[in-house]
Design a protein around this motif. Structure first.
Motif, short mmCIF file in Angstrom:
data_model
loop_
_atom_site.label_atom_id
_atom_site.label_comp_id
_atom_site.label_asym_id
_atom_site.label_seq_id
_atom_site.Cartn_x
_atom_site.Cartn_y
_atom_site.Cartn_z
N LEU A 269 0.91 -1.25 -0.06
CA LEU A 269 0.08 -0.04 0.07
C LEU A 269 0.96 1.29 -0.01
N MET A 270 1.73 1.44 0.79
CA MET A 270 2.52 2.60 0.99
C MET A 270 3.49 2.76 -0.37
N ARG A 271 4.02 1.73 -0.78
CA ARG A 271 4.90 1.77 -1.94
C ARG A 271 3.75 2.16 -3.30
N ALA A 272 2.70 1.82 -3.15
CA ALA A 272 1.73 2.24 -4.24
C ALA A 272 1.40 3.70 -4.08
N LEU A 273 1.54 4.44 -3.01
CA LEU A 273 1.53 5.63 -2.75
C LEU A 273 2.68 6.36 -2.85
N GLY A 274 3.73 5.71 -3.37
CA GLY A 274 4.87 6.40 -3.63
C GLY A 274 5.69 6.74 -2.12
N ARG A 275 5.32 6.15 -1.11
CA ARG A 275 6.01 6.51 0.31
C ARG A 275 6.80 5.34 0.90
N PRO A 276 7.76 5.48 1.45
CA PRO A 276 8.51 4.38 1.96
C PRO A 276 8.27 3.66 3.10
N PHE A 277 8.47 2.17 3.02
CA PHE A 277 8.11 1.34 4.02
C PHE A 277 9.28 0.62 4.37
N VAL A 278 9.64 0.51 5.87
CA VAL A 278 10.78 0.07 6.37
C VAL A 278 10.57 -1.25 7.30
N PHE A 279 11.17 -2.29 7.02
CA PHE A 279 10.99 -3.70 7.63
C PHE A 279 12.17 -3.70 9.04
N ASP A 280 11.58 -3.45 9.81
CA ASP A 280 12.62 -3.92 11.05
C ASP A 280 12.80 -5.02 11.66
N HIS A 281 13.76 -5.67 11.33
CA HIS A 281 13.51 -7.28 11.38
C HIS A 281 14.15 -7.68 12.88
#
Length: 429
Positions: free
Chosen positions: A116-128
């Motif tokens: 969803l975020m990437r479709a909106l052109g905004r970053p998504f960070v996965f904190d593993h």
């Protein structure tokens, strides 16, 4: 007028944010660097709306009526978390701008939010935070192949759908690249650990320990995979090696195995040298570790333990504590010369190593110096926060010179108010 500060939403569902010191430090680091932060998390007993000790971090919590104890209940719990998080995130986005989202695992179910975020052109960070497939394999009983396949798929989707991945150590980074197929340029290591300001000076000379008795300490979660029974049985062996006059063992924390360990201590007749504290708050943890002579880390040589950095290791090293530990890859990378390593973590191995260290004041003093240097020069959150903020500045194309620099004391007040976190391998009690 719209708030000019970039707005980051952090998702954590393993526990309420006020009990997750890593996320607390991340929030405060972002605040200090000029960001605005909102956290979506399970509702704690205080029903907090703002993070204690922070200037502005808001909490948007949700009830968690489901508690997983089997495959189906865990699935229901994680599905509920995904629904609760998504509805709250959409609610925030309808009211104000959200510039980026960070999701912390476990579970690895937030890749739809990443899409969803990437479709909106905004970053998504996965904190593993944890290796979910390996963690499942460590649980008692035979793992179900179908469940393992789903966990591996969700883990890979979490890696691949993210704009960037934050790994808690080099092994996790290597897995994100090799198993997840991530571009190395978008995987950043940000370790766990307290700030320098959170750690007080040593309460006793490391060469002499406490005035009358040395304290051997275990600090951490007490679940079957943590192998704390080996530490208790090592105490029994240590009685045979050196008696009971000059030492004691303190087991701090709680978990599923705590009642069994209490019973084991009673059955073996070692209640005079093994004491359980249960859950400790942050100041109590700091006081215990600063007064101890040796720390013990009995995690067995499983793949999960081999590749994970135990938060307790950093807590030990931060206080200059010599450590007796099983010889694991990431434990060596963290403690280096501040630990004595044993091959398998059997009670006999642990007892012999403890006995040797208790009898060698100069070795303990030298290991303590190495530990403090490792912490102050590399492991402290003060250093990790810089890499974390550099990642966000790059993702959101910010000029860091136009904002306040990250304070060297970030995380101190809030971490002391909330106490250490509970959770899986990256957590301490």
């Amino acid at each position: 007028m719209a708030n000019p500060r970039p707005h980051v939403v952090i998702v954590v569902v393993n526990l309420p944010v006020e009990r997750d010191r890593r996320v607390i430090r991340e929030c405060l680091a972002l605040e200090a660097a000029g960001y605005r932060v909102t956290v979506i998390c399970p509702r704690g007993p205080g029903r907090l709306t703002h993070l204690p000790g922070s200037a502005s971090t808001a909490i948007r919590s949700f009830p968690q009526p489901l508690a997983g104890s089997g495959v189906l209940s865990f699935a229901a719990e994680f599905a509920w978390a995904l629904i609760a998080v998504t509805t709250r995130l959409l609610g925030i986005m309808l009211r104000e701008r959200v510039d980026a989202v960070q999701a912390c695992n476990p579970p690895d179910v937030f890749w739809p939010v990443a899409l969803l975020m990437r479709a909106l052109g905004r970053p998504f960070v996965f904190d593993h935070h944890d290796l979910s497939p390996e963690l499942y394999e460590c649980k008692p009983g035979s793992p179900r192949p179908a469940v393992l396949r789903v966990l591996r798929l969700f883990e890979k989707l979490s890696w691949r759908c993210a704009s960037a991945v934050v790994s808690t150590n080099e092994s996790y980074r290597e897995l994100a690249i090799s198993r997840g197929g991530c571009d190395p340029e978008r995987v950043v290591v940000v370790r766990n650990g307290p700030t320098v300001a959170e750690v007080g000076p040593a309460a006793t000379d490391p060469a002499t320990g406490a005035p009358d008795r040395h304290t051997i300490v275990y600090l951490g979660v007490i679940n079957p995979q943590d192998h704390v029974d080996a530490a208790v049985l090592a105490a029994e062996r240590l009685v045979g090696l050196r008696g009971t006059e000059d030492w004691r063992m303190v087991v701090a924390g709680d978990g599923d195995s705590l009642p069994e360990l209490r019973q084991l201590v009673s059955q073996r007749g070692i209640s005079d040298v093994v004491r359980f504290t249960g859950w400790l708050e942050a100041d109590e943890v700091d006081a215990l570790l600063r007064s101890a002579s040796i720390a013990i880390q009995p995690d067995p040589p499983t793949r999960m333990a081999e590749l994970s950095t135990m938060a307790k290791t950093v807590e030990y090293v931060a206080r200059g504590l010599p450590v007796v530990a099983v010889d694991l890859l990431e434990t060596r990378r963290t403690a280096e010369g501040a630990a004595t390593y044993v091959p398998t973590g059997s009670p006999d191995e642990l007892a012999k190593a403890l006995d040797q260290l208790l009898g060698d004041d100069s070795a303990r003093a030298a290991m303590s110096v190495v530990a403090r240097r490792r912490f102050t020069e590399q492991l402290a959150w003060d250093h990790q926060a810089k890499a974390y903020i550099r990642l966000w500045d790059r993702l959101l194309r910010r000029n860091p010179a136009s904002y306040n620099s990250v304070s060297p004391k970030i995380g101190t007040d809030a971490a002391r108010q909330t106490g250490p976190q509970h959770g899986t391998k990256e957590a301490v009690p």
